[in-house]
Enzyme design. Sequence first.
Site, PDB file in Angstrom:
ATOM      1  CE  LYS A  97      54.854 -15.774 -51.205  1.00 60.03           C
ATOM      2  NZ  LYS A  97      54.055 -16.942 -51.626  1.00 60.03           N
ATOM      3  NE  ARG A 119      54.418 -20.335 -61.790  1.00 62.46           N
ATOM      4  CZ  ARG A 119      53.409 -21.080 -61.370  1.00 62.46           C
ATOM      5  NH1 ARG A 119      52.454 -21.444 -62.211  1.00 62.46           N
ATOM      6  NH2 ARG A 119      53.340 -21.494 -60.120  1.00 62.46           N
TER       7      ARG A 119
HETATM    8  N1  BES Z   1      58.045 -18.776 -53.415  1.00 67.72           N
HETATM    9  C1  BES Z   1      56.730 -19.231 -53.560  1.00 67.72           C
HETATM   10  C2  BES Z   1      56.584 -20.722 -53.314  1.00 67.72           C
HETATM   11  C3  BES Z   1      56.630 -21.155 -51.871  1.00 67.72           C
HETATM   12  C4  BES Z   1      55.568 -20.936 -51.032  1.00 67.72           C
HETATM   13  C5  BES Z   1      57.722 -21.843 -51.408  1.00 67.72           C
HETATM   14  C6  BES Z   1      55.614 -21.383 -49.731  1.00 67.72           C
HETATM   15  C7  BES Z   1      57.756 -22.311 -50.110  1.00 67.72           C
HETATM   16  C8  BES Z   1      56.708 -22.079 -49.268  1.00 67.72           C
HETATM   17  C9  BES Z   1      56.216 -18.961 -54.980  1.00 67.72           C
HETATM   18  O1  BES Z   1      56.698 -17.819 -55.582  1.00 67.72           O
HETATM   19  C10 BES Z   1      54.742 -18.823 -54.876  1.00 67.72           C
HETATM   20  O2  BES Z   1      54.303 -17.885 -54.261  1.00 67.72           O
HETATM   21  N2  BES Z   1      53.991 -19.738 -55.493  1.00 67.72           N
HETATM   22  C11 BES Z   1      52.578 -19.720 -55.448  1.00 67.72           C
HETATM   23  C12 BES Z   1      52.050 -20.062 -56.820  1.00 67.72           C
HETATM   24  C13 BES Z   1      50.572 -19.894 -56.960  1.00 67.72           C
HETATM   25  C14 BES Z   1      50.210 -18.427 -56.936  1.00 67.72           C
HETATM   26  C15 BES Z   1      50.130 -20.525 -58.249  1.00 67.72           C
HETATM   27  C16 BES Z   1      52.106 -20.730 -54.418  1.00 67.72           C
HETATM   28  O3  BES Z   1      52.686 -21.819 -54.354  1.00 67.72           O
HETATM   29  O4  BES Z   1      51.213 -20.411 -53.655  1.00 67.72           O
HETATM   30 MN    MN Z   2      55.545 -16.091 -55.072  1.00 67.34          MN
END
Ligand code: BES
Ligand code: MN
Length: 496
Positions: free
Chosen positions: A264, A338
């Site tokens: 990230k 997931r």
């Molecule tokens: N924990 C995050 C989701 C999230 C992101 C919650 C920002 C709250 C604020 C999750 O693990 C994630 O990183 N999801 C990705 C999925 C994507 C790679 C398909 C996302 O939402 O960017």
């Molecule tokens: Mn994530």
Amino acid sequence: MNFELKTLSLATAAKSASEHLIVLISDHFQAKKDPLSALVQIAVKAKDFSSKTGKLLHFYAAPGIAASKVMFLGVGAASASDIKSAMAVITSGLKATETKKLTIISPEPLSAQSVQALLVGLAEGTYVYGTTKSKPSSRMLSQVCLGLPSLKPEVQNAFDASVGMIHGIEFAKEWANRPANHATPSMLAKAAASLAKSGGFSCEVLGPKEVSKLGMGSFMSVAQGSAEPLRFIVLNYQGGAKSEAPTVLVGKGITFDTGGISMKPAAEMDEMKFDMGGAASVLGVFKSLSLIKPKINVVGLIPACENMPDGLAVKPGDVVTSMSGQTIEILNTDAEGRLILCDALTYAERFKPRAVIDIATLTGACVIALGAIRSGMFATEDELAHNLLQAGEQAMDLCWRMPLDDDYADALKSNFADVANVGGRAGGVIIAAKFLQRFTKKYPWAHLDIAGTAWRSGASKGATGRPVGLLLHYLLSQQPTQASSTAKKSSRSAVK
Ligand code: BES
Ligand code: MN
Ligand code: ZN
């Protein structure tokens, strides 16, 4: 905080010595012959006060009134949302003062929902996090007495359930707020075990060895990049008959989400300590269950680990085998929620559940779709969806149903495994749900995406304790004899 409910008239309230007295004045207020009523009438006539929601009048040492500090608070029609808004107006002030003991009186009856809104609103607005400060300032307010003209059983029940709910919400907030180095998977497991011990339910904690034996290859692949060993927490609350099928709650317990190798960006990455908000909400619900003691069976499952980049971390393109036997191509290591949930969902089968609900800060796409107001909700059965929607409304912890059309699953096709862990960006919140659904064929299933609702960002950064309220209302509505089973003889609910 201790809460007490009693019958109280304005005349008696005027005579009782109290540090701080708050009088709720609704549109239906009827003045009687007592000093407080007389003051309300004078203030209204002078246009210094009205029953409009959030109107405030402060005064000290009034003749004929024993309380040293008095506040009139307008609550409009005294609906739950009026009470919620009115509480939001006074709590920042209350937090700033030294008030320890507070009496709140409503001369008119309040509905069960308004009583809940009052208590939850008061707790929400005066909550203080202190665990990792060198000189923690704790909440000053320690005793709240709510006085009503009469005590109907449904109001008494709502009071008891609300007090239990508040302790659950605050337990969830505490753990979600803790930084990741103060809330590792092992620490979370220890917190669960001690909660179980004091709460009278059972808790089993599995480590890497046991999880490997179960074949949870998907869960293990997320944990393999971290120096912190994973934990799989199994909670079991048995309030109902042994023969009765339990509801299983599954909470995403990523104690920190860097994204892994698909890392990230740095901005706001600290907020990924909240990525165990689902797990925290499951712990919170169990805290509440141990206090309210409903006649139901509930199992809690928490896969907990960190998602870190490392020489040993799982890489984009790697294929892993889940506990269900399905192989997964990990195209993006940041879609890790997931990957840990799918194995927990397979594990849930052994309880022959009446329903399984998973709770997860799963997708940024959900934040874009619904913002911070409603959690995303998916369900394979209409009745389950309806009950969750309704529970959200009753708890003032809203959700909104999203679709599960099979066409959305096309995005998850893989050339190298049974399924990929990500599709495109469009409809990301639904694609994530479709991935999970592959592992839930054996029971009715619902999924709550709480990415937008589990915490607040910015100046008021902090966990919300959602959706403890929603889940608790859902579970309590599943009791066989709902009307009588939460009733308790005593009107005093003091915890900690
Ligand atoms: N924990 C995050 C989701 C999230 C992101 C919650 C920002 C709250 C604020 C999750 O693990 C994630 O990183 N999801 C990705 C999925 C994507 C790679 C398909 C996302 O939402 O960017
Ligand atoms: Mn994530
Ligand atoms: Zn995550």
